[in-house]
Design a protein around this motif. Structure first.
Motif, PDB file in Angstrom:
ATOM      1  N   GLY A   1      -8.686   2.433   7.693  1.00 57.20           N
ATOM      2  CA  GLY A   1      -8.396   2.308   6.262  1.00 57.20           C
ATOM      3  C   GLY A   1      -6.975   2.700   5.935  1.00 57.20           C
ATOM      4  O   GLY A   1      -6.310   2.061   5.122  1.00 57.20           O
ATOM      5  N   ARG A   2      -6.483   3.747   6.584  1.00 54.83           N
ATOM      6  CA  ARG A   2      -5.101   4.182   6.356  1.00 54.83           C
ATOM      7  C   ARG A   2      -4.112   3.107   6.813  1.00 54.83           C
ATOM      8  O   ARG A   2      -3.156   2.785   6.094  1.00 54.83           O
ATOM      9  CB  ARG A   2      -4.852   5.493   7.107  1.00 54.83           C
ATOM     10  CG  ARG A   2      -3.476   6.067   6.889  1.00 54.83           C
ATOM     11  CD  ARG A   2      -3.309   7.408   7.597  1.00 54.83           C
ATOM     12  NE  ARG A   2      -4.168   8.442   7.020  1.00 54.83           N
ATOM     13  CZ  ARG A   2      -4.086   9.735   7.340  1.00 54.83           C
ATOM     14  NH1 ARG A   2      -3.200  10.133   8.249  1.00 54.83           N
ATOM     15  NH2 ARG A   2      -4.882  10.616   6.776  1.00 54.83           N
ATOM     16  N   VAL A   3      -4.357   2.541   7.998  1.00 52.07           N
ATOM     17  CA  VAL A   3      -3.466   1.504   8.517  1.00 52.07           C
ATOM     18  C   VAL A   3      -3.511   0.261   7.632  1.00 52.07           C
ATOM     19  O   VAL A   3      -2.480  -0.368   7.364  1.00 52.07           O
ATOM     20  CB  VAL A   3      -3.851   1.152   9.972  1.00 52.07           C
ATOM     21  CG1 VAL A   3      -3.076  -0.076  10.449  1.00 52.07           C
ATOM     22  CG2 VAL A   3      -3.569   2.334  10.890  1.00 52.07           C
ATOM     23  N   GLU A   4      -4.696  -0.094   7.154  1.00 56.85           N
ATOM     24  CA  GLU A   4      -4.829  -1.256   6.274  1.00 56.85           C
ATOM     25  C   GLU A   4      -3.985  -1.086   5.017  1.00 56.85           C
ATOM     26  O   GLU A   4      -3.305  -2.017   4.585  1.00 56.85           O
ATOM     27  CB  GLU A   4      -6.301  -1.454   5.895  1.00 56.85           C
ATOM     28  CG  GLU A   4      -6.541  -2.649   4.994  1.00 56.85           C
ATOM     29  CD  GLU A   4      -7.999  -2.788   4.602  1.00 56.85           C
ATOM     30  OE1 GLU A   4      -8.300  -3.583   3.691  1.00 56.85           O
ATOM     31  OE2 GLU A   4      -8.850  -2.086   5.196  1.00 56.85           O
ATOM     32  N   HIS A   5      -4.000   0.090   4.440  1.00 55.17           N
ATOM     33  CA  HIS A   5      -3.191   0.351   3.244  1.00 55.17           C
ATOM     34  C   HIS A   5      -1.703   0.380   3.571  1.00 55.17           C
ATOM     35  O   HIS A   5      -0.874  -0.090   2.778  1.00 55.17           O
ATOM     36  CB  HIS A   5      -3.609   1.667   2.594  1.00 55.17           C
ATOM     37  CG  HIS A   5      -4.860   1.566   1.772  1.00 55.17           C
ATOM     38  ND1 HIS A   5      -6.111   1.440   2.330  1.00 55.17           N
ATOM     39  CD2 HIS A   5      -5.044   1.545   0.419  1.00 55.17           C
ATOM     40  CE1 HIS A   5      -7.014   1.369   1.362  1.00 55.17           C
ATOM     41  NE2 HIS A   5      -6.391   1.423   0.199  1.00 55.17           N
ATOM     42  N   ASP A   6      -1.343   0.922   4.731  1.00 55.29           N
ATOM     43  CA  ASP A   6       0.070   0.948   5.126  1.00 55.29           C
ATOM     44  C   ASP A   6       0.611  -0.471   5.310  1.00 55.29           C
ATOM     45  O   ASP A   6       1.738  -0.776   4.885  1.00 55.29           O
ATOM     46  CB  ASP A   6       0.243   1.740   6.422  1.00 55.29           C
ATOM     47  CG  ASP A   6       0.062   3.235   6.214  1.00 55.29           C
ATOM     48  OD1 ASP A   6       0.238   3.694   5.067  1.00 55.29           O
ATOM     49  OD2 ASP A   6      -0.257   3.940   7.186  1.00 55.29           O
ATOM     50  N   LEU A   7      -0.173  -1.349   5.928  1.00 54.28           N
ATOM     51  CA  LEU A   7       0.272  -2.730   6.140  1.00 54.28           C
ATOM     52  C   LEU A   7       0.348  -3.484   4.806  1.00 54.28           C
ATOM     53  O   LEU A   7       1.217  -4.344   4.627  1.00 54.28           O
ATOM     54  CB  LEU A   7      -0.658  -3.443   7.115  1.00 54.28           C
ATOM     55  CG  LEU A   7      -0.688  -2.884   8.544  1.00 54.28           C
ATOM     56  CD1 LEU A   7      -1.606  -3.721   9.430  1.00 54.28           C
ATOM     57  CD2 LEU A   7       0.727  -2.835   9.146  1.00 54.28           C
ATOM     58  N   PHE A   8      -0.570  -3.162   3.882  1.00 53.82           N
ATOM     59  CA  PHE A   8      -0.480  -3.760   2.548  1.00 53.82           C
ATOM     60  C   PHE A   8       0.830  -3.361   1.877  1.00 53.82           C
ATOM     61  O   PHE A   8       1.502  -4.187   1.251  1.00 53.82           O
ATOM     62  CB  PHE A   8      -1.661  -3.307   1.696  1.00 53.82           C
ATOM     63  CG  PHE A   8      -1.560  -3.739   0.252  1.00 53.82           C
ATOM     64  CD1 PHE A   8      -2.033  -4.981  -0.148  1.00 53.82           C
ATOM     65  CD2 PHE A   8      -0.973  -2.906  -0.701  1.00 53.82           C
ATOM     66  CE1 PHE A   8      -1.920  -5.389  -1.474  1.00 53.82           C
ATOM     67  CE2 PHE A   8      -0.852  -3.304  -2.023  1.00 53.82           C
ATOM     68  CZ  PHE A   8      -1.333  -4.552  -2.411  1.00 53.82           C
TER      69      PHE A   8
END
Length: 469
Positions: free
Chosen positions: A434-441
């Motif tokens: 979830g953290r990586v998904e938000h960072d890539l967003f």
């Protein structure tokens, strides 16, 4: 009705009269209010209000007679100064005559009426001068615009349309669309969308559209060749804007490499200009923050020193932009302890290693404040993906898809993931995903405005969080 390509140039707005009438009434009323408040004059027993009401009524009838709401090409002096002044004077005189006759023996205060005349007259002129300047600027922009026809479908085509519409002072105006798919039944707005090539070609030729953009995936080679053949006898610029969303990690950006064009499939999503802007803001913000927070930093340093033996600052190696190693600064929140070589144990709830002062600092994120020094040194940004311990990087980059791309830019003190609740211990792989998904967003949608939004969110709701311990 759709707006044909050739009619884009020189078309003045036809609905500006409603706004202009509203502004005129507001200026007249405001002028009366200012004139009445200018001096403490005795009230006219309701006749002052009646005079304002009649002035507004008469101006609604007289102003159109002077052509104040018609689209015209008269000289600025006549249209913006002479006409509104004469119309206002006539309206006020008529209103005065009516109220004086009906309100006999009431007589208006001459000084108040004179001030009202000057204030409102000046306001009416200024409104038209500003409108004239804005209209001239708009006409120059439209005159330099070029109509374009787009061939495509799906999200790639819609994204291209949104970019054109949202770009300030864009020189392109979309005239029509040829829909190659089934998911865009109608073009946005009032522009026509075609499904038959003959009708599309007839439209492009009739309205002399000189730009044709092919927003198609690379697999549509046959369609690309068909449209090139369709317009091979026309003076139409045909440009290919490939849809590489299925291959590119971030939005594919066209760049120049030694004179050759290339599309970024995997690379930094931020341009060099954007990185320069971000770096300059970061350093200025960090300098201001350190200056203003200096007394707080000194107080925290004393509290840490008194709470337990050891240094005030805790340092640890982290990965920065492009994988460069740097030392991150934090206020020490744990007692000095011996960690196993190559193993970094994350802090857990009620961790015995954390001091009482350290628990407060971690809960309020005050232990992160020394990282403004990292920002000044150029190791970090104010906003960006949070850096993890190198041992965790080695672990997660092999099991979390896209993890390594967090280091395309400098890590941040705060980030999009943190203000959305992804902070603290990552004891489950789902938390890191979830953290990586938000960072890539964040990387895909970066803007200066988004950084400001994250900073404000951090100040008001991100400093204290239940996951911070």
């Amino acid at each position: 009705m759709h707006l044909p390509a050739q009619s884009f140039v020189g078309v003045p707005p036809r609905n500006g009269g409603v706004l202009t009438r509203t502004l005129d009434f507001a200026v007249i009323a405001l002028g009366a209010l200012v004139a009445a408040r200018f001096e403490r004059l005795p009230d006219g027993g309701g006749y002052d209000s009646a005079l304002l009401a009649f002035a507004l009524l008469v101006s609604a009838l007289v102003f159109p007679l002077f052509g104040l709401y018609r689209i015209g090409h008269r000289r600025i002096f006549v249209r913006c100064i002479c006409a509104p002044v004469l119309a206002w004077l006539l309206s006020l005189v008529v209103a005065l005559v009516v109220v004086v006759i009906l309100g006999d023996p009431w007589r208006p205060d001459n000084l108040r009426v004179l001030r009202w005349t000057l204030f409102s007259g000046t306001g009416l002129v200024l409104v038209r001068l500003v409108a004239c300047v804005l209209s001239r600027r708009r006409e120059r922009h439209i005159a330099g615009s070029r109509a374009v026809a787009i061939v495509g479908s799906g999200e790639h085509c819609r994204q291209l349309l949104r970019k054109i519409e949202s770009t300030p002072n864009s020189r392109w105006i979309v005239s029509t669309i040829f829909d190659t798919g089934l998911d865009m039944a109608a073009a946005p707005g009032a522009m026509p969308a075609f499904h038959d090539r003959s009708g599309f070609a007839e439209y492009v030729r009739r309205y002399q559209v000189k730009e044709l953009w092919l927003a198609l995936p690379l697999s549509e080679e046959r369609t690309i060749l068909d449209f090139i053949e369709l317009f091979r006898r026309d003076l139409v610029n045909i440009r290919f804007i490939p849809d590489v969303s299925g291959m590119a990690l971030f939005e594919g950006e066209m760049i120049k490499l030694e004179g050759a064009s290339a599309i970024n499939l995997v690379g930094s999503p931020l341009s060099s200009d954007a990185l320069v802007i971000k770096d300059r803001f970061d350093r200025a913000f960090a300098l201001c923050a350190l200056t203003m927070l200096c007394p707080l930093l000194i107080a925290i340093a004393l509290a840490v020193k008194i709470s337990s033996p050891g240094p005030v600052l805790f340092t640890q190696k982290r990965k920065g932009a492009n994988g460069r190693i740097f030392e991150i600064y934090k206020f020490r929140s744990m007692r000095i302890h011996q960690a196993a070589h190559g193993v970094v144990k994350q802090a857990t709830r009620n961790d015995p290693r954390i001091t009482r002062v350290g628990a407060f600092l971690r809960r309020t994120s005050l232990d992160e404040l020394p990282q403004f020094l990292n920002v000044l040194r150029g190791d970090m940004s104010v906003v960006g993906p949070r850096p993890h311990a190198i041992e965790h990087d080695t672990l997660y980059q092999n099991i979390v898809d896209g993890y390594i791309h967090r280091y395309r830019i400098k890590p941040g003190i705060t980030g999009w993931a943190q203000v959305n609740g992804f902070r603290g211990e990552t004891d489950r792989i789902e938390k890191m995903e979830g953290r990586v998904e938000h960072d890539l967003f964040y990387l895909s949608n970066w803007s200066f405005g988004l950084d400001m939004r994250i900073i404000v969110a951090t100040i008001f709701k991100g400093l204290v969080h239940r996951n911070a311990y």
